[in-house]
Design a protein around this motif. Structure first.
Motif, PDB file in Angstrom:
ATOM      1  N   PHE A  76      23.829  61.314  74.959  1.00  0.00           N
ATOM      2  CA  PHE A  76      24.921  60.426  74.739  1.00  0.00           C
ATOM      3  C   PHE A  76      24.186  59.446  74.367  1.00  0.00           C
ATOM      4  O   PHE A  76      25.171  58.494  73.993  1.00  0.00           O
ATOM      5  CB  PHE A  76      25.599  61.077  75.677  1.00  0.00           C
ATOM      6  CG  PHE A  76      26.620  60.129  76.525  1.00  0.00           C
ATOM      7  CD1 PHE A  76      27.967  60.399  76.307  1.00  0.00           C
ATOM      8  CD2 PHE A  76      26.534  58.945  76.808  1.00  0.00           C
ATOM      9  CE1 PHE A  76      29.445  60.324  75.931  1.00  0.00           C
ATOM     10  CE2 PHE A  76      27.734  58.439  76.970  1.00  0.00           C
ATOM     11  CZ  PHE A  76      29.127  58.758  76.626  1.00  0.00           C
ATOM     12  N   CYS A  77      23.495  59.035  74.758  1.00  0.00           N
ATOM     13  CA  CYS A  77      23.291  57.292  74.770  1.00  0.00           C
ATOM     14  C   CYS A  77      22.629  56.990  74.403  1.00  0.00           C
ATOM     15  O   CYS A  77      22.301  55.458  74.060  1.00  0.00           O
ATOM     16  CB  CYS A  77      22.447  57.104  76.379  1.00  0.00           C
ATOM     17  SG  CYS A  77      23.535  57.006  77.597  1.00  0.00           S
ATOM     18  N   PHE A  99      22.987  53.869  82.222  1.00  0.00           N
ATOM     19  CA  PHE A  99      23.620  52.485  81.316  1.00  0.00           C
ATOM     20  C   PHE A  99      23.536  51.851  80.790  1.00  0.00           C
ATOM     21  O   PHE A  99      23.783  51.047  79.403  1.00  0.00           O
ATOM     22  CB  PHE A  99      24.456  52.659  82.539  1.00  0.00           C
ATOM     23  CG  PHE A  99      25.655  51.765  82.330  1.00  0.00           C
ATOM     24  CD1 PHE A  99      26.866  52.053  82.021  1.00  0.00           C
ATOM     25  CD2 PHE A  99      25.439  50.338  82.250  1.00  0.00           C
ATOM     26  CE1 PHE A  99      27.322  51.560  82.127  1.00  0.00           C
ATOM     27  CE2 PHE A  99      27.185  49.772  81.613  1.00  0.00           C
ATOM     28  CZ  PHE A  99      27.924  49.655  81.552  1.00  0.00           C
ATOM     29  N   CYS A 102      22.530  52.787  77.122  1.00  0.00           N
ATOM     30  CA  CYS A 102      24.115  53.088  76.565  1.00  0.00           C
ATOM     31  C   CYS A 102      23.819  52.031  76.188  1.00  0.00           C
ATOM     32  O   CYS A 102      24.199  51.996  74.697  1.00  0.00           O
ATOM     33  CB  CYS A 102      24.929  53.755  76.935  1.00  0.00           C
ATOM     34  SG  CYS A 102      24.454  55.251  76.964  1.00  0.00           S
ATOM     35  N   VAL A 107      26.555  52.129  72.781  1.00  0.00           N
ATOM     36  CA  VAL A 107      27.054  53.125  73.424  1.00  0.00           C
ATOM     37  C   VAL A 107      28.211  52.233  74.464  1.00  0.00           C
ATOM     38  O   VAL A 107      27.053  52.291  75.739  1.00  0.00           O
ATOM     39  CB  VAL A 107      26.604  53.817  74.209  1.00  0.00           C
ATOM     40  CG1 VAL A 107      27.850  54.987  75.064  1.00  0.00           C
ATOM     41  CG2 VAL A 107      26.262  54.671  73.125  1.00  0.00           C
ATOM     42  N   ASP A 109      31.415  51.257  75.572  1.00  0.00           N
ATOM     43  CA  ASP A 109      32.645  51.614  76.481  1.00  0.00           C
ATOM     44  C   ASP A 109      32.226  52.918  76.853  1.00  0.00           C
ATOM     45  O   ASP A 109      32.805  54.296  76.219  1.00  0.00           O
ATOM     46  CB  ASP A 109      33.597  51.710  75.576  1.00  0.00           C
ATOM     47  CG  ASP A 109      34.617  50.325  75.029  1.00  0.00           C
ATOM     48  OD1 ASP A 109      34.146  49.276  76.203  1.00  0.00           O
ATOM     49  OD2 ASP A 109      34.967  50.341  74.181  1.00  0.00           O
ATOM     50  N   ILE A 110      31.709  53.201  78.093  1.00  0.00           N
ATOM     51  CA  ILE A 110      31.579  54.890  78.418  1.00  0.00           C
ATOM     52  C   ILE A 110      33.050  55.363  79.797  1.00  0.00           C
ATOM     53  O   ILE A 110      33.163  54.052  80.943  1.00  0.00           O
ATOM     54  CB  ILE A 110      30.246  55.022  79.319  1.00  0.00           C
ATOM     55  CG1 ILE A 110      28.949  54.258  78.317  1.00  0.00           C
ATOM     56  CG2 ILE A 110      30.517  56.053  79.911  1.00  0.00           C
ATOM     57  CD1 ILE A 110      27.773  54.513  79.083  1.00  0.00           C
ATOM     58  N   GLU A 112      34.080  56.984  83.173  1.00  0.00           N
ATOM     59  CA  GLU A 112      33.089  58.440  84.120  1.00  0.00           C
ATOM     60  C   GLU A 112      34.537  58.688  84.372  1.00  0.00           C
ATOM     61  O   GLU A 112      35.349  58.232  85.144  1.00  0.00           O
ATOM     62  CB  GLU A 112      31.996  57.085  85.199  1.00  0.00           C
ATOM     63  CG  GLU A 112      31.474  58.346  86.131  1.00  0.00           C
ATOM     64  CD  GLU A 112      30.943  57.354  87.583  1.00  0.00           C
ATOM     65  OE1 GLU A 112      29.641  57.646  86.760  1.00  0.00           O
ATOM     66  OE2 GLU A 112      32.149  56.230  87.637  1.00  0.00           O
ATOM     67  N   TYR A 292      30.900  62.016  81.194  1.00  0.00           N
ATOM     68  CA  TYR A 292      31.252  60.660  80.835  1.00  0.00           C
ATOM     69  C   TYR A 292      31.577  60.802  79.134  1.00  0.00           C
ATOM     70  O   TYR A 292      31.081  61.718  78.510  1.00  0.00           O
ATOM     71  CB  TYR A 292      29.852  59.892  80.572  1.00  0.00           C
ATOM     72  CG  TYR A 292      29.259  60.195  82.070  1.00  0.00           C
ATOM     73  CD1 TYR A 292      29.637  59.098  82.774  1.00  0.00           C
ATOM     74  CD2 TYR A 292      29.111  61.201  83.250  1.00  0.00           C
ATOM     75  CE1 TYR A 292      29.413  58.100  83.902  1.00  0.00           C
ATOM     76  CE2 TYR A 292      28.481  60.613  84.328  1.00  0.00           C
ATOM     77  CZ  TYR A 292      28.449  58.992  84.881  1.00  0.00           C
ATOM     78  OH  TYR A 292      28.571  59.510  86.124  1.00  0.00           O
ATOM     79  N   LYS A 294      33.062  58.975  75.458  1.00  0.00           N
ATOM     80  CA  LYS A 294      32.799  58.722  74.896  1.00  0.00           C
ATOM     81  C   LYS A 294      33.284  57.920  73.741  1.00  0.00           C
ATOM     82  O   LYS A 294      34.108  58.043  73.301  1.00  0.00           O
ATOM     83  CB  LYS A 294      31.002  58.515  73.511  1.00  0.00           C
ATOM     84  CG  LYS A 294      30.465  57.780  72.754  1.00  0.00           C
ATOM     85  CD  LYS A 294      29.467  57.662  72.406  1.00  0.00           C
ATOM     86  CE  LYS A 294      28.457  58.957  72.739  1.00  0.00           C
ATOM     87  NZ  LYS A 294      27.052  59.065  71.761  1.00  0.00           N
ATOM     88  N   LYS A 295      34.059  56.681  74.798  1.00  0.00           N
ATOM     89  CA  LYS A 295      35.364  56.240  74.025  1.00  0.00           C
ATOM     90  C   LYS A 295      35.263  55.404  72.717  1.00  0.00           C
ATOM     91  O   LYS A 295      36.651  55.956  71.840  1.00  0.00           O
ATOM     92  CB  LYS A 295      36.100  54.708  74.536  1.00  0.00           C
ATOM     93  CG  LYS A 295      36.905  54.671  74.628  1.00  0.00           C
ATOM     94  CD  LYS A 295      38.210  53.466  75.737  1.00  0.00           C
ATOM     95  CE  LYS A 295      39.160  52.673  75.463  1.00  0.00           C
ATOM     96  NZ  LYS A 295      39.914  51.708  76.561  1.00  0.00           N
ATOM     97  N   PRO A 348      37.369  52.577  80.585  1.00  0.00           N
ATOM     98  CA  PRO A 348      35.575  52.187  80.517  1.00  0.00           C
ATOM     99  C   PRO A 348      35.312  51.758  82.305  1.00  0.00           C
ATOM    100  O   PRO A 348      35.645  51.109  83.247  1.00  0.00           O
ATOM    101  CB  PRO A 348      35.316  51.094  80.067  1.00  0.00           C
ATOM    102  CG  PRO A 348      36.797  51.263  79.283  1.00  0.00           C
ATOM    103  CD  PRO A 348      37.426  50.999  79.301  1.00  0.00           C
TER     104      PRO A 348
END
Length: 354
Positions: A76-77, A99, A102, A107, A109-110, A112, A292, A294-295, A348
């Motif tokens: 993801f990151c 984080f 990311c 990355v 804007d995550i 949660e 999580y 990914k916006k 985020p």
């Protein structure tokens, strides 16, 4: 209008990444389906949501992969773009180091979202002997090093459970559990091993004097086949217990519920895992589960926002919803409403403290 403009900007960014031939995160061809990867514990829940979403929304069925929490967050990151997952499934909170990785890779804007609760169970075959484990028994049986004479720490000498606690069966210590990439393992260390270690005076004193060394010792499992890494597939651990008399297994509560005919959970500090004891926190190995999002992929990957809202809907994550049928312990109504608001607004997250 603002959301439309943001979506258009994100789409342009992803198209630009996709056009780059640098082999980076966005260099692969665009994809139309949603992609979620991570925790083996969250996997059956995400798969169930994907099945329902595909039936009602049509289009490409979401792709759900079981890589372990650490593996899913790592993928993801890696960056923004079609070659990276839209969602990381996790059976523990994201770490500060993850984080930061990311952020370093763009990355930024995550979102949660806590989806519910689960418990980590220590189980045996249905026809096996009974254990009433204490938290300190987990540490004393499974830690690589334990307190010795004076201030020394020694290689764990225990070979049977009754050497750890005379009230336990005289059975060989043999526990099958998840590997280091698993959120289930991380949670077992945080909720079971470390609190168990702290009950011993020598370890409590060490924590006061040197917290980093305490954590290293409390979190390091045996490497002499008393603890056996068994991959990310919790179902494989369940099956192993039926083939290996006297062994114990560590896995998520949802897998226990699906296999009650072959395995049983042992109590921890006298408390058995159940929907009620996990929800109210009285079961010591209860934990929260997360996704999580990914916006930067919202508005670019078709249906991603709708998929997230399906995950958090009353029919899915609510009490009596179809995820509870799969073994998820639902959030209380007020907490579900809070998490649903986060999902709806795509708020985020802040950087984790540790």
């Amino acid at each position: 209008m603002t959301r439309i403009l943001l979506a258009a900007a994100s789409a342009a960014a992803l198209l630009a990444l996709g056009a780059c031939g640098d082999g980076g995160a966005g260099s692969q061809a665009a994809r139309s389906g949603i992609w979620a990867a991570g925790s083996s514990t969250v996997f059956p829940f995400a798969t169930r949501v994907a099945e329902n979403f595909s039936r009602t929304a049509g289009g490409s069925a979401p792709r759900v992969e079981s890589l372990g929490t650490g593996g899913g967050i790592k993928a993801f990151c890696q960056g923004v773009g079609p070659s990276t997952p839209d969602i990381a499934n996790a059976s523990r909170p994201m770490k500060a180091s993850e984080f930061a990785e990311c952020q370093k890779n763009g990355v930024t804007d995550i979102v949660e979202i806590k989806i519910g609760y689960d418990g980590i169970v220590v189980a045996t075959a249905r026809d096996g002997g009974g254990f009433n484990l204490r938290l300190q028994d987990l540490y004393l049986g499974l830690a690589k090093e334990v307190p010795g004479e004076g201030d020394a720490f020694v290689a764990n000498p225990a070979t049977t459970w009754n050497q750890v606690n005379p009230a336990l069966p005289a059975q060989r210590i043999q526990v099958y559990g998840p590997p280091p990439t698993s959120g289930t393992r991380d949670a077992f260390l945080e909720l079971g091993m470390a609190p168990g270690a702290e009950r011993l005076p020598a370890m409590a004193a060490l924590k006061q004097a040197d917290e980093d060394r305490f954590e290293t010792i409390a979190h390091t499992l045996r490497e002499d086949n008393a603890w056996i890494d068994s991959g990310e597939n919790d179902n494989a651990i369940v099956q192993t217990l039926t083939r290996t008399p006297g062994s114990l297994g560590v896995f998520g509560f949802s897998f226990l519920e699906q296999n009650m005919d072959t395995v049983k959970a042992e109590t921890i500090d006298g408390v058995a895992p159940s929907v009620e004891t996990i929800a109210d926190g009285s079961y010591p190995l209860a934990r929260s589960l997360y996704i999580y999002v990914k916006k930067q992929h919202v508005g670019v990957i078709p249906g991603l926002e709708q998929f997230v809202m399906e995950f958090m809907s009353e029919a899915s994550a609510g009490r009596g919803g179809y995820l509870q049928d799969r073994g998820l312990v639902p959030l209380p109504a007020d907490e579900l409403a809070t998490q649903r608001a986060i999902a709806n607004a795509l708020t985020p997250m802040q950087a984790p403290a540790n």
